[in-house]
Design a protein around this motif. Structure first.
Motif, short mmCIF file in Angstrom:
data_model
loop_
_atom_site.label_atom_id
_atom_site.label_comp_id
_atom_site.label_asym_id
_atom_site.label_seq_id
_atom_site.Cartn_x
_atom_site.Cartn_y
_atom_site.Cartn_z
N VAL A 112 0.82 -1.15 -0.18
CA VAL A 112 0.14 -0.24 0.08
C VAL A 112 0.77 1.37 0.07
CG1 VAL A 112 -1.78 1.49 1.43
CG2 VAL A 112 -1.97 -1.13 1.01
N VAL A 113 1.81 1.29 0.81
CA VAL A 113 2.71 2.37 1.13
C VAL A 113 3.48 2.75 -0.33
CG1 VAL A 113 4.88 3.36 1.84
CG2 VAL A 113 3.15 2.07 3.50
N VAL A 114 4.09 1.69 -0.99
CA VAL A 114 4.71 1.66 -2.47
C VAL A 114 3.80 2.42 -3.37
CG1 VAL A 114 5.95 0.47 -4.15
CG2 VAL A 114 6.18 -0.10 -1.86
N ALA A 115 2.63 1.69 -3.46
CA ALA A 115 1.46 2.23 -4.37
C ALA A 115 1.35 3.41 -4.28
CB ALA A 115 0.24 1.26 -4.39
N LEU A 116 0.97 3.86 -3.21
CA LEU A 116 0.60 5.36 -2.84
C LEU A 116 1.81 6.33 -3.16
CD1 LEU A 116 -1.55 5.26 0.53
CD2 LEU A 116 -2.34 5.30 -1.99
N VAL A 117 3.02 6.00 -3.09
CA VAL A 117 4.19 6.83 -3.29
C VAL A 117 4.40 6.61 -4.75
CG1 VAL A 117 6.63 6.67 -3.22
CG2 VAL A 117 5.31 6.31 -1.10
N SER A 118 4.05 5.59 -5.38
CA SER A 118 4.11 5.61 -6.88
C SER A 118 3.21 6.44 -7.41
CB SER A 118 3.96 3.99 -7.41
OG SER A 118 3.91 4.11 -8.78
N LEU A 119 1.88 6.33 -6.93
CA LEU A 119 0.59 7.39 -7.29
C LEU A 119 1.16 8.86 -7.21
CD1 LEU A 119 -2.04 7.52 -8.43
CD2 LEU A 119 -2.92 7.27 -6.30
N THR A 120 1.74 8.96 -6.03
CA THR A 120 2.02 10.61 -5.75
C THR A 120 3.11 10.99 -6.71
OG1 THR A 120 1.47 10.02 -3.33
CG2 THR A 120 2.85 11.91 -3.93
N LEU A 215 6.11 10.47 -23.31
CA LEU A 215 6.69 10.76 -21.92
C LEU A 215 5.87 11.58 -21.13
CD1 LEU A 215 9.49 10.88 -20.53
CD2 LEU A 215 9.91 13.12 -21.71
N HIS A 216 4.96 12.36 -21.57
CA HIS A 216 3.99 13.02 -20.99
C HIS A 216 2.66 12.16 -20.61
CE1 HIS A 216 6.51 16.55 -22.30
NE2 HIS A 216 5.60 17.19 -21.33
N LEU A 217 2.59 11.22 -21.28
CA LEU A 217 1.43 10.35 -20.75
C LEU A 217 1.93 9.32 -19.68
CD1 LEU A 217 -0.24 9.34 -24.11
CD2 LEU A 217 -0.99 11.06 -22.54
N LEU A 218 3.27 9.35 -19.37
CA LEU A 218 3.74 8.48 -18.62
C LEU A 218 3.10 8.50 -17.14
CD1 LEU A 218 5.51 6.02 -18.18
CD2 LEU A 218 7.30 7.47 -17.71
N GLY A 219 3.03 9.61 -16.69
CA GLY A 219 2.46 9.84 -15.32
C GLY A 219 1.25 9.33 -15.06
N VAL A 222 0.54 5.65 -15.32
CA VAL A 222 0.85 4.94 -14.16
C VAL A 222 0.03 5.11 -13.07
CG1 VAL A 222 2.61 4.92 -12.15
CG2 VAL A 222 3.51 5.04 -14.66
N ALA A 223 -0.72 6.24 -12.97
CA ALA A 223 -1.45 6.42 -11.96
C ALA A 223 -2.81 5.67 -12.12
CB ALA A 223 -2.12 8.10 -11.79
N VAL A 224 -3.09 5.51 -13.38
CA VAL A 224 -4.45 4.79 -13.86
C VAL A 224 -4.12 3.37 -13.37
CG1 VAL A 224 -5.81 3.73 -15.76
CG2 VAL A 224 -5.12 6.31 -15.80
N ALA A 225 -2.88 2.93 -13.59
CA ALA A 225 -2.69 1.60 -13.42
C ALA A 225 -2.63 1.24 -11.70
CB ALA A 225 -1.26 1.22 -13.93
N VAL A 226 -2.22 2.16 -11.11
CA VAL A 226 -2.26 2.09 -9.72
C VAL A 226 -3.34 2.05 -9.13
CG1 VAL A 226 -1.24 3.06 -7.48
CG2 VAL A 226 0.00 2.83 -9.30
N VAL A 227 -4.31 2.97 -9.47
CA VAL A 227 -5.78 3.06 -8.95
C VAL A 227 -6.61 1.89 -9.40
CG1 VAL A 227 -7.77 4.43 -9.34
CG2 VAL A 227 -5.68 5.61 -9.04
N THR A 228 -6.05 1.24 -10.49
CA THR A 228 -6.94 0.17 -10.79
C THR A 228 -6.41 -1.32 -10.11
OG1 THR A 228 -7.09 0.88 -13.26
CG2 THR A 228 -7.77 -1.26 -12.93
#
Length: 320
Positions: A112-120, A215-219, A222-228
């Motif tokens: 959970v911590v790693v996922a939230l850090v990655s999302l941030t 490159l600009h779609l990368l963020g 990744v956010a969509v992947a983490v939330v899903t």
């Protein structure tokens, strides 16, 4: 000056007589003792050395037949035995339900911590792209240019509130299933994705570059992947069976759940015999007290209260 008188020279008789007197004198002072005869036994140094070697050989031959030294553990054997015992104890500890639950909780917390850090970080990565879209060509330093930097942060914080709530409740066995929250998440992610991609789309950008677009779609991606993925992972953790019984620890805690897991032959009610046998196994394993109450039986077997009372009465009959 006086002239000395010359002494006469001794004659051979005088010398013989003096020697005889001297012998008599010595015989009277030191008694003569005859020397002991020397006997030769042949014990030379080589003989003594060979005799010692023969005696040593006999002792070694006697000791070689004793297997006691072979039964002793060497340092290497003791180290291996110690390592094997430690591995066996660690394996047994790893099978303990409490240890398995602790390991699962620790791993779930780390994920959970790693996922939230990655999302941030993913949302922070897209801040520059959103700022360019929101500034809409405003000059640097102007109020419009400065306020454009706040667009992505307040959307990200709103999104993190929803994702954090779902992650926390999901990690505690109460997954938050709400279509409204899912729509809110996708709305924020869609806005972030669109604002990052718009300035770099073909026909919009002065010179289209596929690499800059990716490159600009990368963020946002990744956010969509983490939330899903995060709710799915947390839901899988809540279904873990730490007791090794094969029964998931979560699910409907009432009689319908027991009917699904323990159907009787006719399929119209819970199998009290199977439930009672399982309760006896839990008592033998120490997971239930010797005389459990209906509430403890209900929580352990995840059945209805009426079924738990029936199991309690069946257990009480064993002690009668």
């Amino acid at each position: 000056m006086s002239i000395g008188i010359p002494t006469p020279e001794p004659t051979p008789e005088d010398i013989s007589r003096g020697l005889a007197e001297l012998e008599q004198h010595l015989a009277g002072v030191v008694p003569a003792s005859a020397p002991a005869p020397v006997e030769y036994d042949g014990m030379t140094r080589r003989v003594r050395q060979l005799r010692a070697e023969v005696a040593e050989a006999h002792l070694l031959a006697d000791l070689q037949g004793d297997d006691a030294p072979l039964l002793l553990d060497t340092k290497r054997v003791r180290r291996r035995r110690k390592a094997a015992q430690e591995a066996a104890r660690l394996h047994a500890l790893g099978q303990d339900p409490a240890m398995r639950a602790w390991q699962a909780a620790r791993m779930r917390r780390v994920l959970v911590v790693v996922a939230l850090v990655s999302l941030t970080l993913a949302l922070a990565w897209s801040t520059a792209g959103v700022q360019r879209f929101a500034a809409d060509g405003a000059a640097p330093g102007t109020p419009a240019w400065l306020f454009a930097w706040l667009v992505e942060p307040f959307m990200s914080m709103a999104l993190l509130v929803v994702v954090g709530a779902r992650a926390y409740l999901g990690s505690h066995g109460a997954p938050l299933r709400s279509r409204t929250l899912v729509r809110i998440e996708w709305l924020f992610l869609g806005l972030t994705l669109g604002m990052n991609a718009w300035p770099y789309l073909p026909g919009v950008a002065e010179s289209f570059s596929f690499s800059r677009l990716v490159l600009h779609l990368l963020g946002p991606v990744v956010a969509v992947a983490v939330v899903t993925a995060l709710p799915i992972i947390l839901a899988a953790f809540t279904r873990l069976d730490h007791t090794g019984s094969g029964i998931p620890p979560t699910g409907p805690p009432y009689s319908t759940n027991a009917m699904i897991r323990y159907p009787d032959e006719h399929g119209d009610g819970p199998d009290l015999t199977a439930l009672t046998a399982r309760a006896r196994r839990l008592i033998a394993a120490g997971e239930l007290p010797a005389d459990p109450g209906a509430d403890k039986i209900r929580r352990a077997l995840r059945c209805g209260m009426n079924t738990a009372r029936a199991v309690r009465d069946a257990l009480s009959a064993d002690h009668a």
